[in-house]
Each structure stands twice: as C-alpha cells, then as structure tokens.
Design an enzyme around this catalytic site. Structure first.
Site, mmCIF file in Angstrom:
data_model
loop_
_atom_site.group_PDB
_atom_site.id
_atom_site.type_symbol
_atom_site.label_atom_id
_atom_site.label_comp_id
_atom_site.label_asym_id
_atom_site.label_seq_id
_atom_site.Cartn_x
_atom_site.Cartn_y
_atom_site.Cartn_z
ATOM 1 N N ARG A 53 66.884 -38.309 44.067
ATOM 2 C CA ARG A 53 66.378 -38.227 45.326
ATOM 3 C C ARG A 53 65.478 -39.816 45.346
ATOM 4 O O ARG A 53 64.624 -40.127 44.613
ATOM 5 C CB ARG A 53 65.063 -37.144 45.092
ATOM 6 C CG ARG A 53 64.221 -37.369 46.478
ATOM 7 C CD ARG A 53 63.366 -36.215 46.518
ATOM 8 N NE ARG A 53 64.073 -35.434 47.131
ATOM 9 C CZ ARG A 53 63.542 -34.047 47.839
ATOM 10 N NH1 ARG A 53 62.303 -33.825 47.854
ATOM 11 N NH2 ARG A 53 64.232 -33.210 48.142
ATOM 12 N N HIS B 277 70.533 -35.357 53.297
ATOM 13 C CA HIS B 277 70.275 -34.358 52.319
ATOM 14 C C HIS B 277 71.121 -33.179 52.318
ATOM 15 O O HIS B 277 70.986 -32.251 52.810
ATOM 16 C CB HIS B 277 68.832 -33.731 52.985
ATOM 17 C CG HIS B 277 68.026 -33.023 51.966
ATOM 18 N ND1 HIS B 277 68.267 -32.989 50.461
ATOM 19 C CD2 HIS B 277 66.879 -32.368 52.040
ATOM 20 C CE1 HIS B 277 67.380 -32.119 49.943
ATOM 21 N NE2 HIS B 277 66.597 -31.610 50.646
ATOM 22 N N GLN C 221 70.448 -29.501 50.702
ATOM 23 C CA GLN C 221 69.863 -28.437 51.727
ATOM 24 C C GLN C 221 70.897 -27.807 52.636
ATOM 25 O O GLN C 221 70.691 -26.622 52.915
ATOM 26 C CB GLN C 221 68.722 -29.207 52.539
ATOM 27 C CG GLN C 221 67.995 -28.163 53.425
ATOM 28 C CD GLN C 221 67.315 -27.425 52.585
ATOM 29 O OE1 GLN C 221 66.328 -27.790 51.675
ATOM 30 N NE2 GLN C 221 67.161 -26.040 52.927
ATOM 31 N N ASP D 24 62.481 -29.739 61.197
ATOM 32 C CA ASP D 24 62.080 -30.429 59.893
ATOM 33 C C ASP D 24 60.659 -31.139 60.454
ATOM 34 O O ASP D 24 60.534 -31.209 61.619
ATOM 35 C CB ASP D 24 63.184 -31.311 59.522
ATOM 36 C CG ASP D 24 62.772 -32.094 58.160
ATOM 37 O OD1 ASP D 24 61.906 -31.647 57.472
ATOM 38 O OD2 ASP D 24 63.415 -33.219 57.787
ATOM 39 N N CYS E 41 63.983 -26.735 56.443
ATOM 40 C CA CYS E 41 64.038 -26.876 54.768
ATOM 41 C C CYS E 41 62.655 -26.932 54.022
ATOM 42 O O CYS E 41 62.922 -26.652 52.851
ATOM 43 C CB CYS E 41 64.688 -28.302 55.004
ATOM 44 S SG CYS E 41 63.724 -29.898 55.402
ATOM 45 N N ARG F 294 68.556 -22.520 47.685
ATOM 46 C CA ARG F 294 68.768 -24.005 47.003
ATOM 47 C C ARG F 294 69.277 -23.789 45.424
ATOM 48 O O ARG F 294 69.965 -24.223 45.030
ATOM 49 C CB ARG F 294 67.401 -24.563 47.152
ATOM 50 C CG ARG F 294 66.972 -25.064 48.283
ATOM 51 C CD ARG F 294 67.957 -26.160 49.122
ATOM 52 N NE ARG F 294 67.992 -27.402 48.298
ATOM 53 C CZ ARG F 294 67.148 -28.322 48.041
ATOM 54 N NH1 ARG F 294 65.961 -28.289 48.825
ATOM 55 N NH2 ARG F 294 67.314 -29.251 47.228
HETATM 56 N N1 NVA Z 1 62.882 -34.973 56.051
HETATM 57 C C1 NVA Z 1 62.087 -34.671 55.165
HETATM 58 C C2 NVA Z 1 62.855 -33.537 54.333
HETATM 59 C C3 NVA Z 1 62.042 -33.188 53.368
HETATM 60 C C4 NVA Z 1 62.827 -32.147 52.413
HETATM 61 C C5 NVA Z 1 61.968 -35.786 54.285
HETATM 62 O O1 NVA Z 1 62.735 -36.763 54.178
HETATM 63 O O2 NVA Z 1 60.806 -35.883 53.879
HETATM 64 N N1 CP Z 2 63.523 -29.061 51.113
HETATM 65 C C1 CP Z 2 63.261 -29.765 50.270
HETATM 66 O O1 CP Z 2 64.041 -30.712 49.708
HETATM 67 O O2 CP Z 2 62.256 -29.299 49.660
HETATM 68 P P1 CP Z 2 61.409 -30.213 48.304
HETATM 69 O O3 CP Z 2 61.114 -31.761 49.091
HETATM 70 O O4 CP Z 2 60.304 -29.451 47.889
HETATM 71 O O5 CP Z 2 62.471 -30.560 47.488
#
Ligand code: NVA
Ligand code: CP
Length: 302
Positions: A104, A131, A134, A219, A259, A287
């Site tokens: 990540r 992502h 997800q 989101d 998500c 997930r």
């Molecule tokens: N769009 C959000 C998704 C978090 C799971 C982010 O990138 O922070």
């Molecule tokens: N939806 C998701 O990826 O959650 P986290 O940021 O908690 O991993």
C-alpha cells in the site's frame, strides 16, 4: 516463468476474476463451517504499508494465518525503504525470502517498479490510482446479494479517486455500465475514461446518475495524502452526499456500498450505513475471503 502480479483488475482475465470470486464464496462457506485449510502452509506474505489501514492489514494477515501461512508487517519507519534504499533493491531482496508481497503506497509507478524487480507475485493493496482488492470484495458482495453484475448499471458518486478508477476497470472486466457523478475538477483518470467511453459516462447530477442503478458506491471526499484539501473538497462535494432520499431514485433493489472508513455527515448521511440497501459490513468482511482466494490464485498458480 515470470511471476503474475495483481496491480490492477486488468492483470487478470474476466474468466479468472469470475473463478476467483467463486473460490472466495466457497472459502467463506468453508471458513464459516469451521473447516481447517492449510493450502498456504509455510508460505509467507510480506505486507508493506506506507499508508494507514485497518481492513486491508487485518484481512491479509488473518487470511494468511487461516490458510496455514503467515504475514510480516513492514512499515517504512522501521525498514530501509524509509531510508532511501532503492525500490528495486528492496524488491529483489524481499522477494527472495517470501512467497508474495502486498504493498500500500502513494504513486502507482512505485508498485510497478517493485513488481518489475520482484521474483514473486506483488499485490496492490491501494495506490493513489487504484484499489483493486476492494473491487474483488465489492464484486463478491454484489454476486452474493444479487447474482451476476453483468449488464447492470452501477453509479459512483463523489471523487474520481483510486476507487473510482478501479470501478472503471471493473466495468470493463465484469461487464457493467458505470455512471460517475463527480464535481468538475474531480474527474477520474482521463485516459481511463476515454478507453472506456462505451461503458462509462460522467453525469454531473447525482439524481440523474443514480436513476435505475443497481449499485450505488461512494468513498471519502479526501483520500489519504489529501488531508490538507479537506475544507475545499467539503465545499465542492457538498451536493454529492449519498442519502436515503437519493437511493429512492435508484432501482428499488439497488445496493449501497462504501469501502470504508466512512465519514457520516460528509459523503453519506448519518443513517446511510443502516439503510436497507447498505451491504457495507458484508463488503468489509469479504475483503478477507476475496483476498484469501487471491493469495491462493497467485501463490499456488491459479
Ligand atoms: N480513497 C480512499 C480509500 C481508502 C480505503 C483513500 O485512498 O484514502
Ligand atoms: N477499505 C480499505 O481499504 O480499508 P483500510 O484503509 O482500513 O484498509
């Protein structure tokens, strides 16, 4: 043979994605009935987190343990990655010791560089642009509640962010129409939109975009790394809140997904997660199951 990676949904064929979701559903049943499975015994997943996470970390780590393997949490603060060791060098070394790597991070090209130097599968656990993990959970959740999503209409409300870009890829791979309701200046990736012009449409008005839709997803308005834009984004996105009133304009059987983490009072109204259409808790749990199927697919080779 070069390792297969999962950096976007386009790395797998539609048939492979369908098969992966079949396996996720079957793994979920087995796990719920107390079945012991050790398909990944002695296998190790390295998990590199350069951004925060709850769901992704817990699901990958628990998933590896439930399949008889283990997972290592690596943060840039305690590895040489945070001290400037070249990505390719880190990748070569880490991948020589483990069976798969999950990352990540921020820039998508970082994960592409890591994958390019890796001898084992690399999984995108969120970048600024995509992502895909997800979406595996979202597609599994839709299938469990409503059957095949092929031919359905999905509406994305809000930011044209990493989740939205992954929904565009999903529209191609799973065969649905996608309406995107976002304010001007917050559109998804332009090239991706162009490449999918036959199935993806930007429709500015949320009320128009949700009409007849079978799935509504949203989101946060400010993603990780955009915290300083929160106030300006809150103004731009104010008309894009998902509410029970908006859901009334969708198909009567429409589902609502997010998500998570969610900001009640911003992208959703206070009551939206409890709305009859909401399947967000199943979506979050999936997930675990979808990624266990992904790990088996990548580590055991389909
Ligand atoms: N769009 C959000 C998704 C978090 C799971 C982010 O990138 O922070
Ligand atoms: N939806 C998701 O990826 O959650 P986290 O940021 O908690 O991993």
């Amino acid at each position: 043979m070069a390792a297969r990676h999962f950096l976007t949904l386009l790395d797998f064929s539609p048939a492979e994605l369908d098969q992966l979701i079949d396996n996720a559903i079957s793994l979920k049943k087995g796990w719920r009935s107390g079945e012991i499975r050790d398909s990944l015994r002695n296998r190790v997943l390295a998990m590199i987190f350069e951004k925060a996470s709850t769901r992704t970390r817990v699901s990958f780590e628990a998933g590896m343990t439930q399949l008889g393997g283990s997972a290592l949490f690596l943060s840039p603060n305690d590895t040489q990655l945070g001290r400037g060791e070249p990505i390719e060098d880190s990748s070569r070394v880490i991948s020589s010791m483990v069976d798969a790597v999950m990352i990540r991070t921020f820039e998508h090209d970082k994960i592409e560089r890591f994958a390019g130097a890796s001898s084992v599968p690399v999984i995108n656990a969120l970048t600024d642009q995509f992502h895909p993990c997800q979406l595996l959970a979202d597609m599994q959740t839709f299938r469990e509640h409503r059957g095949s999503i092929r031919g359905a209409t999905v509406t994305w409300i809000g930011d044209g962010n990493n989740m939205c870009d992954s929904y565009i890829n999903a529209a191609e791979q799973f065969g649905f129409k996608l309406h995107i309701a976002c304010p001007e200046g917050y559109e998804p990736d332009a090239e991706l939109l162009d490449a999918n012009a036959d199935r993806v449409k930007v429709i500015r008005e949320p009320e128009e975009a949700v009409r007849g839709a079978h799935l509504i997803a949203t989101d946060v308005w400010a993603s990780m790394g955009q915290e300083q834009e929160q106030a300006i984004r809150a103004r731009a996105f104010a008309p894009y809140q998902v509410t029970p009133k908006l859901m009334k304009l969708a198909d009567p059987e429409a589902l609502f997904m997010h998500c998570l983490p969610a900001h009640r009072g911003e992208e959703i109204s206070e009551d939206m997660l409890e709305h009859a259409s909401a399947v967000v808790w199943d979506e979050a749990e999936n997930r675990l199951h979808a990624q266990k199927a992904l790990l088996e697919f990548l580590i055991l080779g389909g």
